[in-house]
Scaffold this active site. Structure first.
Site, mmCIF file in Angstrom:
data_model
loop_
_atom_site.group_PDB
_atom_site.id
_atom_site.type_symbol
_atom_site.label_atom_id
_atom_site.label_comp_id
_atom_site.label_asym_id
_atom_site.label_seq_id
_atom_site.Cartn_x
_atom_site.Cartn_y
_atom_site.Cartn_z
ATOM 1 N N TYR A 55 2.559 1.060 -12.062
ATOM 2 C CA TYR A 55 2.048 0.084 -11.326
ATOM 3 C C TYR A 55 1.994 -1.232 -11.930
ATOM 4 C CZ TYR A 55 -0.782 3.810 -8.871
ATOM 5 O OH TYR A 55 -1.184 4.965 -8.192
ATOM 6 N N HIS A 121 2.570 11.932 -11.796
ATOM 7 C CA HIS A 121 2.755 11.172 -10.785
ATOM 8 C C HIS A 121 3.349 11.841 -9.759
ATOM 9 C CE1 HIS A 121 2.344 6.639 -9.522
ATOM 10 N NE2 HIS A 121 1.881 7.414 -8.576
ATOM 11 N N SER A 200 -5.222 6.055 -0.695
ATOM 12 C CA SER A 200 -5.323 5.198 0.479
ATOM 13 C C SER A 200 -5.957 6.005 1.221
ATOM 14 C CB SER A 200 -3.562 5.509 0.787
ATOM 15 O OG SER A 200 -2.841 4.706 0.060
ATOM 16 N N PRO A 201 -7.391 6.086 1.039
ATOM 17 C CA PRO A 201 -8.316 6.520 2.024
ATOM 18 C C PRO A 201 -8.901 5.778 3.314
ATOM 19 C CG PRO A 201 -9.540 5.766 0.232
ATOM 20 C CD PRO A 201 -8.023 5.631 -0.126
ATOM 21 N N LEU A 202 -8.329 4.433 3.005
ATOM 22 C CA LEU A 202 -8.586 3.521 4.415
ATOM 23 C C LEU A 202 -7.453 3.182 4.788
ATOM 24 C CD1 LEU A 202 -11.172 1.390 2.558
ATOM 25 C CD2 LEU A 202 -11.488 2.950 4.289
ATOM 26 N N ARG A 204 -4.290 2.123 3.913
ATOM 27 C CA ARG A 204 -3.879 0.917 3.439
ATOM 28 C C ARG A 204 -4.293 -0.239 4.269
ATOM 29 N NH1 ARG A 204 0.296 3.409 0.319
ATOM 30 N NH2 ARG A 204 0.699 5.397 0.832
ATOM 31 N N GLY A 210 -8.687 -4.492 8.708
ATOM 32 C CA GLY A 210 -8.373 -5.516 8.201
ATOM 33 C C GLY A 210 -6.997 -6.096 8.018
#
Length: 331
Positions: A55, A121, A200-202, A204, A210
């Site tokens: 990241y 990873h 990424s439970p939403l 992205r 959103g």
């Protein structure tokens, strides 16, 4: 909601994925905004902070080290190894000597003497999983890390790894519209006593209602290249949000809270780690821990986002080739 167990630690049921502060969704957060978000999360009860060497090419680990090191006893620290950028190219490298070296780099950037949970990873398919996990087991023995995790692996790979050293967690994408872990990994984790950490439970930001227009995304936003966010697929996927909004109203919560609550109801070993750069979104996400759903609501949400209803694959073919997770048959 009571705490959940991750690598032997009690953690708040919702953690913080820190990637978006440095990487993936546009410009990095400003130093002041990142500090406000991380310390705000700590003050609001977050006890799991998740980062990776990838990241921001080390920036995210350095950020967490600079801001959170003075509070190290108050939270569980998770990071990842095995993916790097070399001369501008993304490279997967699971060789034992590489993992040992990069752990030392991570400890330095994170300003700590031990990482609580260290994930591979991605599985480097040129290296037997047993060899990579064996190197991580050596790091446990040396006191550099406390527990081992894997990311985006199949149930078979998980079992092979677990035979070498106990695997404390598998991190994989899991949300209402990404359900591949339900093929085998979710149950394998439960059987082996591992947590399923859902990134990424939403979806992205899609499930958080959103992202009404993908045309506003910058060229450095990874969603621009994801099949589900391409214009034709996304136009279809937007039609899935209205029933989600109605159900959220019925449950006196936001669509994002409803999506996170659904995940929390999929098993006591499931721990979502939504990311954000905004305190208001953080508070909204944490509020999902208080949303209660009955079996009927969970089933209806699963039906609304059945894989036959979602347009587009999770990843491009090139990216999918780098992961080891099971896939649903092509429809």
């Amino acid at each position: 909601m009571t705490t959940r167990t991750l690598a032997g630690f009690p953690v708040f049921p919702i953690g913080l994925g820190c990637m978006s502060l440095s990487h993936g969704y546009g410009p990095a957060a400003s130093p002041a905004a990142a500090e406000a978000l991380l310390l705000g999360a700590l003050d609001r009860g977050v006890t799991l902070f998740d980062t990776a060497a990838l990241y921001g090419f080390g920036h995210n680990e350095e950020l967490l080290g600079r801001i959170l090191a003075p509070h190290r006893s108050r939270f569980m620290l998770a990071s990842k190894c095995g993916i790097f950028h070399v001369n501008g190219q993304r490279r997967i490298d699971g060789r034992p000597e590489t993992l040992r070296r990069t752990c030392e780099d991570a400890l330095r950037r994170l300003r700590t003497d031990v990482i609580d949970l260290y994930y591979l990873h991605r599985w480097d398919k040129a290296v037997p999983i047993e060899d990579s996990v064996g190197a991580l087991a050596d790091l446990v023995q040396a006191g550099k890390i406390r527990a081992i995790g894997l990311s985006e692996v199949s149930a078979d790979t998980l079992r092979r790894a677990h035979a070498v050293h106990p695997i404390a967690a598998v991190q994989s994408e899991y949300s209402l519209w990404s359900r591949e872990v339900e093929i085998a990994v979710l149950d394998a984790c439960r059987e082996l006593g591992a947590a399923l950490v859902a990134f990424s439970p939403l979806a992205r930001a899609f499930l958080a209602d959103g992202l009404p227009d993908v045309a506003v995304l910058g060229d450095d936003d990874l969603r621009r290249r994801m099949p589900r966010f391409l214009p034709e697929a996304y136009a279809h996927n937007l039609t899935l949000l209205e029933p989600l909004r109605r159900m959220a109203q019925d449950h006196h919560c936001t669509p994002g809270q409803l999506a996170l609550a659904w995940l929390l109801h999929q098993g006591e070993h499931v721990i979502p780690i939504p990311g954000t750069t905004r305190l208001a979104h953080l508070e909204e996400n944490l509020g999902a821990a208080g949303v209660r759903l009955d079996a009927g609501a969970c089933a209806e949400l699963a039906r609304l986002f059945g894989r036959d209803r979602v347009a587009g694959e999770r990843y491009t073919p090139a990216t999918q080739a780098d992961v080891d997770t099971e896939q649903f048959p092509a429809s």
